[in-house]
Design a protein around this motif. Sequence first.
Motif, PDB file in Angstrom:
ATOM      1  N   LEU A  41       0.868  -1.188   0.000  1.00 23.97           N
ATOM      2  CA  LEU A  41       0.000   0.000   0.000  1.00 23.97           C
ATOM      3  C   LEU A  41       0.896   1.227   0.000  1.00 23.97           C
ATOM      4  O   LEU A  41       1.691   1.408   0.934  1.00 23.97           O
ATOM      5  CB  LEU A  41      -0.885   0.039   1.247  1.00 23.97           C
ATOM      6  N   ILE A  42       0.793   2.047  -1.019  1.00 24.62           N
ATOM      7  CA  ILE A  42       1.622   3.253  -1.054  1.00 24.62           C
ATOM      8  C   ILE A  42       0.874   4.370  -0.325  1.00 24.62           C
ATOM      9  O   ILE A  42      -0.184   4.835  -0.746  1.00 24.62           O
ATOM     10  CB  ILE A  42       2.048   3.650  -2.490  1.00 24.62           C
ATOM     11  N   ALA A  43       1.435   4.755   0.832  1.00 26.14           N
ATOM     12  CA  ALA A  43       0.787   5.741   1.696  1.00 26.14           C
ATOM     13  C   ALA A  43       0.743   7.104   1.011  1.00 26.14           C
ATOM     14  O   ALA A  43       1.670   7.494   0.287  1.00 26.14           O
ATOM     15  CB  ALA A  43       1.548   5.857   3.014  1.00 26.14           C
ATOM     16  N   HIS A  44      -0.327   7.821   1.261  1.00 24.52           N
ATOM     17  CA  HIS A  44      -0.491   9.195   0.762  1.00 24.52           C
ATOM     18  C   HIS A  44      -0.405   9.272  -0.762  1.00 24.52           C
ATOM     19  O   HIS A  44      -0.052  10.319  -1.306  1.00 24.52           O
ATOM     20  CB  HIS A  44       0.558  10.135   1.373  1.00 24.52           C
ATOM     21  N   LEU A  45      -0.663   8.168  -1.431  1.00 26.94           N
ATOM     22  CA  LEU A  45      -0.537   8.121  -2.892  1.00 26.94           C
ATOM     23  C   LEU A  45       0.872   8.519  -3.347  1.00 26.94           C
ATOM     24  O   LEU A  45       1.068   8.925  -4.494  1.00 26.94           O
ATOM     25  CB  LEU A  45      -1.556   9.052  -3.566  1.00 26.94           C
ATOM     26  N   GLY A  46       1.828   8.433  -2.435  1.00 31.95           N
ATOM     27  CA  GLY A  46       3.196   8.817  -2.786  1.00 31.95           C
ATOM     28  C   GLY A  46       3.411  10.312  -2.848  1.00 31.95           C
ATOM     29  O   GLY A  46       4.472  10.775  -3.287  1.00 31.95           O
ATOM     30  N   GLU A  47       2.431  11.103  -2.401  1.00 32.82           N
ATOM     31  CA  GLU A  47       2.567  12.570  -2.443  1.00 32.82           C
ATOM     32  C   GLU A  47       3.515  13.035  -1.340  1.00 32.82           C
ATOM     33  O   GLU A  47       3.255  12.812  -0.152  1.00 32.82           O
ATOM     34  CB  GLU A  47       1.198  13.228  -2.246  1.00 32.82           C
ATOM     35  N   GLN A  48       4.577  13.657  -1.711  1.00 36.51           N
ATOM     36  CA  GLN A  48       5.508  14.288  -0.779  1.00 36.51           C
ATOM     37  C   GLN A  48       6.390  15.222  -1.591  1.00 36.51           C
ATOM     38  O   GLN A  48       6.324  15.198  -2.822  1.00 36.51           O
ATOM     39  CB  GLN A  48       6.317  13.244  -0.002  1.00 36.51           C
ATOM     40  N   PRO A  49       7.180  16.082  -0.938  1.00 37.49           N
ATOM     41  CA  PRO A  49       7.994  17.003  -1.724  1.00 37.49           C
ATOM     42  C   PRO A  49       8.829  16.251  -2.762  1.00 37.49           C
ATOM     43  O   PRO A  49       9.550  15.312  -2.434  1.00 37.49           O
ATOM     44  CB  PRO A  49       8.879  17.669  -0.664  1.00 37.49           C
ATOM     45  N   GLY A  50       8.676  16.660  -3.996  1.00 33.53           N
ATOM     46  CA  GLY A  50       9.449  16.044  -5.075  1.00 33.53           C
ATOM     47  C   GLY A  50       8.814  14.804  -5.678  1.00 33.53           C
ATOM     48  O   GLY A  50       9.386  14.190  -6.584  1.00 33.53           O
ATOM     49  N   ALA A  51       7.669  14.409  -5.175  1.00 39.21           N
ATOM     50  CA  ALA A  51       6.992  13.224  -5.729  1.00 39.21           C
ATOM     51  C   ALA A  51       5.492  13.475  -5.691  1.00 39.21           C
ATOM     52  O   ALA A  51       5.007  14.170  -4.805  1.00 39.21           O
ATOM     53  CB  ALA A  51       7.339  11.983  -4.928  1.00 39.21           C
ATOM     54  N   ASN A  52       4.780  12.894  -6.647  1.00 39.52           N
ATOM     55  CA  ASN A  52       3.343  13.162  -6.680  1.00 39.52           C
ATOM     56  C   ASN A  52       2.551  11.936  -7.105  1.00 39.52           C
ATOM     57  O   ASN A  52       3.111  10.926  -7.530  1.00 39.52           O
ATOM     58  CB  ASN A  52       3.040  14.354  -7.585  1.00 39.52           C
TER      59      ASN A  52
END
Lengths: 246, 262
Positions: free
Chosen positions: A146-157
Amino acid sequence: MIIDAHTHLGILGPFGATASDLVRMADRAGIDKMIVSHCDAIFSDTRAGNDALATAMHAHPDRILGYAAFSSAYFGPAVLDEIDRCVCDHGMCGIKIYSTGGRSVAEPAMWPIVHHAAELGLPVLAHATAAEIDVLACQVPEATLLIAHLGEQPGANMWQTLDMARSHPNVVLDLTSSQIYAGMVESCVAAVGAGRVVFGTDMPLLEPEVQIEKVYAALLDPGVRQKILGGNAARLFGLSSEGVGR
Amino acid sequence: MTKWPLLLPTDAIDALAYTGNWPHWPVPGSGETALLKRMDRLGMRGAVLLSLTTVYSDALAGNDELAGLVRRHPDHLAGLVTFDPQRPVSPEQIMQQGRDAGLCGLALFPMHHGYDLGDNPLVEQALSLAANWDWPVVVPVRLIMSWSLPATPLQTILQAARRHPGARFLVGGSSYGEADQLLHAMAGLPNLYIETSCNQAAGALAEMVIRGDPSRILLGTGQPVQMPECNLVKLAAGALDDQARKAILSTNAARLFNLALS
């Protein structure tokens, strides 16, 4: 039934929750069950954090399920025993991994841990980028990631995540995030199908009603909505529709 | 135990919505007709629009486009003039044109137009003029809640609010990371207002009301790029009294932007 696949106990920055706090928030938001990791287990004291989570699970057996979690300092073989302890002694139903402290969940030390989770049938919730999950999904294709937060973080979306997840049938999208992009839930379903999208709140960090509304506001068939809000998590974590029992 | 779906509050005035093209990914429900249909479906009384064309393409063309939209729907829409100091037109001229066209405030996007909010004489002129005209100034920290898009340092907005006490500043797009600093600053800056669209933290609205000033908190949504329902639900879910809820939902925006929406 609404099942929250991404929740935390303990203190993280200005946010914090006891087990009672979490249950109170879940009651208010209409969430039936939560799959929880303890912040201490991720960021400081792995064993103490997992033990505190086990106590919360025993206090609220119909509401709180557990992810065994561990800090990046534990990446390696020692984690295997901790996972076994959390699963056998406390009935935890997944593991939580987190890229932090300069260490990535994609590094080779993590592969046997994820492989072990797969052997035990435990889904792995990973706070990581699409690129990191891509590595894990290739190395351990039998794992449920399960990829948490849809992979949203600084530098990734999330758009990178959707591209990655299309080619990995073992990757599940966790909607939990500060992001409330119009069409985001529909895009997830279109990319990987309704069976590979789960809902979560990140309580006590995020407002749970915002995360649920994200699913309700999306243009989805009622059956798809129910899968996302609980059906998929029940299937992935081996929960009966009646209760927690694995 | 709460049962879903929740009943969302109606009669809102959205203090931060967008028009124009979003260049980063496809956005469903863009465009004039879709905006008005969505507002009608959600029972929204009005929306204050910022132009994405002014942000990503051309400030002058975007201001004209926005003025046309507001002119066509004066009962439901209001709009703000964007000033981009990189364009060779004076702030007086841009703002006067906007005022003549029915726009009702100033929007600044330092993170996209490549300037420092604390170090630009033309922007200082624009802010002084906004104070003289009693025009609100909207500066989004970020356009929407994305960790991958540019952000304006909150400190530079707070410093501008200190330099221009006669201008009312609405800080848009602040997230939980800026909340503490913003609420602390609010106590000493009566000209500072907060908009809600990018703060998804648990209990954020209730904390703003307790630590801030309920008369200076405005509902914003970031529609159509963000789902407006996710901001409306904060008002349905938050532990707010009716007076604070109504103020955040609509009356604060009506007062700040001097709106006479139907």
